[in-house]
Design an enzyme around this catalytic site. Structure first.
Site, PDB file in Angstrom:
ATOM      1  N   TYR A 116       0.863  -1.182   0.000  1.00 37.48           N
ATOM      2  CA  TYR A 116       0.000   0.000   0.000  1.00 37.48           C
ATOM      3  C   TYR A 116       0.896   1.228   0.000  1.00 37.48           C
ATOM      4  CZ  TYR A 116      -3.310   3.526   1.583  1.00 37.48           C
ATOM      5  OH  TYR A 116      -4.084   4.662   1.666  1.00 37.48           O
ATOM      6  N   GLU A 204      -3.564   7.472  -3.993  1.00 36.90           N
ATOM      7  CA  GLU A 204      -3.475   6.197  -3.279  1.00 36.90           C
ATOM      8  C   GLU A 204      -3.258   5.066  -4.276  1.00 36.90           C
ATOM      9  OE1 GLU A 204      -6.195   4.503   0.216  1.00 36.90           O
ATOM     10  OE2 GLU A 204      -7.006   4.081  -1.759  1.00 36.90           O
TER      11      GLU A 204
END
Ligand code: ADP
Ligand code: MG
Length: 395
Positions: A116, A204
């Site tokens: 991530y 993101e």
């Protein structure tokens, strides 16, 4: 403002962020053509909606998954046909789901590990921040709650920008070494450049992936842009997809109104964001539920007030309206005339409570009283909230 993944890929390309090649398609045939152009084996078909969790989502017709890895262009075409025109429900769309009118056909990669990685604006520390984790592909909120030690946070001083040592530090925290670390560092700084130049408030990448052939690539992309900077972001603004947005909010933005739709039944029309929030609070305090946040701004015109009334009444849940205006710069009598004109134009039938205060308030109140319309006047915020809550309950 948000954009689709296929649009994010265009920005990736422009800023040199490594990501598998992709082509957007609106029909199954287009998808087939795109898939043949990219070439198999190994393709991925991805539903394009402004929501995450697509992989684990389900279409309303029962078809499972908004992200499918397939072998051949024929299979890609067939899967695209299953997705297009259907409504995808994910944990982020709400039960009503989102209509899929485009799919992204991209080269599939063989993944060794998913990470991530995000850059965002951190209001608490007044810095930009990198959030990274070895637990990619998953719900990051859950990781933060259950295993906070698996999350790396690196603050970026806005005056200095992202420093090379910080990129290396984040790469090391993810356990990346040698050529992988070098690629990650390159990708992080390209992404920082993109984040800054495009006035993003969030970028993101979940997942950022390592492939079996040793590449570091961005496989997904979620972008948020700072709406206040859109005036200087023509390319980004052109990517806006209003079909993905709340139609009430789209209409409001056309008239320069700040509107956010909520779930209650008491609509609010207020000038000033702080007053609008207090109005929602006091409605709630007296047992009501606000249907929206609406700030008509400091110098609202009659046209804006009329547009605001129309947007409010376009919401079938609305059973009463509370107008709360403080005439600081504005003349209350002008507002009163605006309210009357708007109420007449939209043939208002539901309870309307108006609280006016400030500049030329007596004339404003007299104008409302003389209008012959069923408008309940309120003396202060508490009185206004109690009156509209009672009126809606009685109706
Ligand atoms: P979402 O987060 O909306 O579910 P993603 O783009 O993250 O959508 O895709 C879900 C999963 O599908 C990823 O975690 C990854 O495992 C896989 N995936 C996505 N894109 C690719 C790709 N180009 N090649 C291989 N696998 C992919
Ligand atoms: Mg994802």
């Amino acid at each position: 403002m948000n954009i689709h993944e296929y649009q994010a890929k265009q920005l990736f390309e422009k800023f040199g962020v490594a990501s598998p090649r992709g082509i957007v398609a609106s029909t199954a045939e287009e998808a087939g053509k795109a898939a043949r152009e990219i070439g198999g084996p190994g393709l991925v078909v991805k539903a394009q909606v402004h929501a995450g969790g697509r992989g684990k989502g389900t279409f309303k017709n029962g078809f499972k998954g908004g992200v499918h890895v397939v072998d051949t262009p024929e299979q890609a075409e067939e899967i695209a046909g299953q997705m297009l025109g259907q409504t995808l429900v994910t944990h982020q769309t709400g039960p009503e789901g989102k209509l899929v009118s485009k799919v992204l056909i991209a080269k599939a990669v063989d993944i060794t590990k998913e990470y991530y990685f995000a850059i965002l604006f951190d209001r608490v520390s007044s810095n930009h921040a990198i959030i990274a984790s070895t637990e990619g592909g998953m719900n990051i909120e859950e990781v933060a709650e259950k295993t906070p030690e698996k999350i790396t946070k690196e603050f970026i001083n806005p005056a200095l920008g992202l420093q090379p040592y910080q990129c290396r530090k984040v790469a090391a925290s993810l356990g990346l070494q040698g050529p992988l670390a070098n690629q990650a560092v390159k990708l992080f700084s390209a992404l920082w450049n993109l984040y800054l130049k495009a006035d993003c408030s969030l970028v993101e990448i979940n997942p950022l992936a390592i492939t079996t052939d040793g590449q570091v690539v961005a496989l997904d992309a979620k972008f948020n842009f700072d709406d206040n900077a859109l005036y200087r972001q023509k390319d980004v603004t052109a990517m806006r997809d209003t079909t993905e947005e709340d139609p009430r909010e789209v209409a409001a933005s056309e008239f320069g109104l700040n509107y956010i739709g909520l779930d209650g039944n008491i609509a609010c029309l207020v000038n000033g964001a702080g007053l609008a929030m207090s109005t929602m609070d006091i409605i709630k305090f007296h047992g009501g539920e606000p249907a929206n946040f609406l700030d008509v701004g400091g110098g609202a015109t009659k046209e804006q007030v009329t547009a605001a009334f129309k947007i409010i009444l376009g919401d079938p849940k609305v059973e009463g309206i509370l107008v709360n205006i403080f005439g600081g710069i504005m003349d209350c009598d002008i507002i009163a005339n605006g309210i009357i004109a708007a109420a007449k134009e939209v043939s208002l039938t539901i309870p309307l409570v108006v609280r006016l205060e400030g500049n030329n308030v007596e004339a404003g109140k007299a104008t409302l009283a003389a209008s012959g319309l069923k408008i309940t006047s309120a003396s202060d915020l508490t009185d206004a909230a109690q009156k509209i809550v009672a009126a809606v309950k009685a109706a």
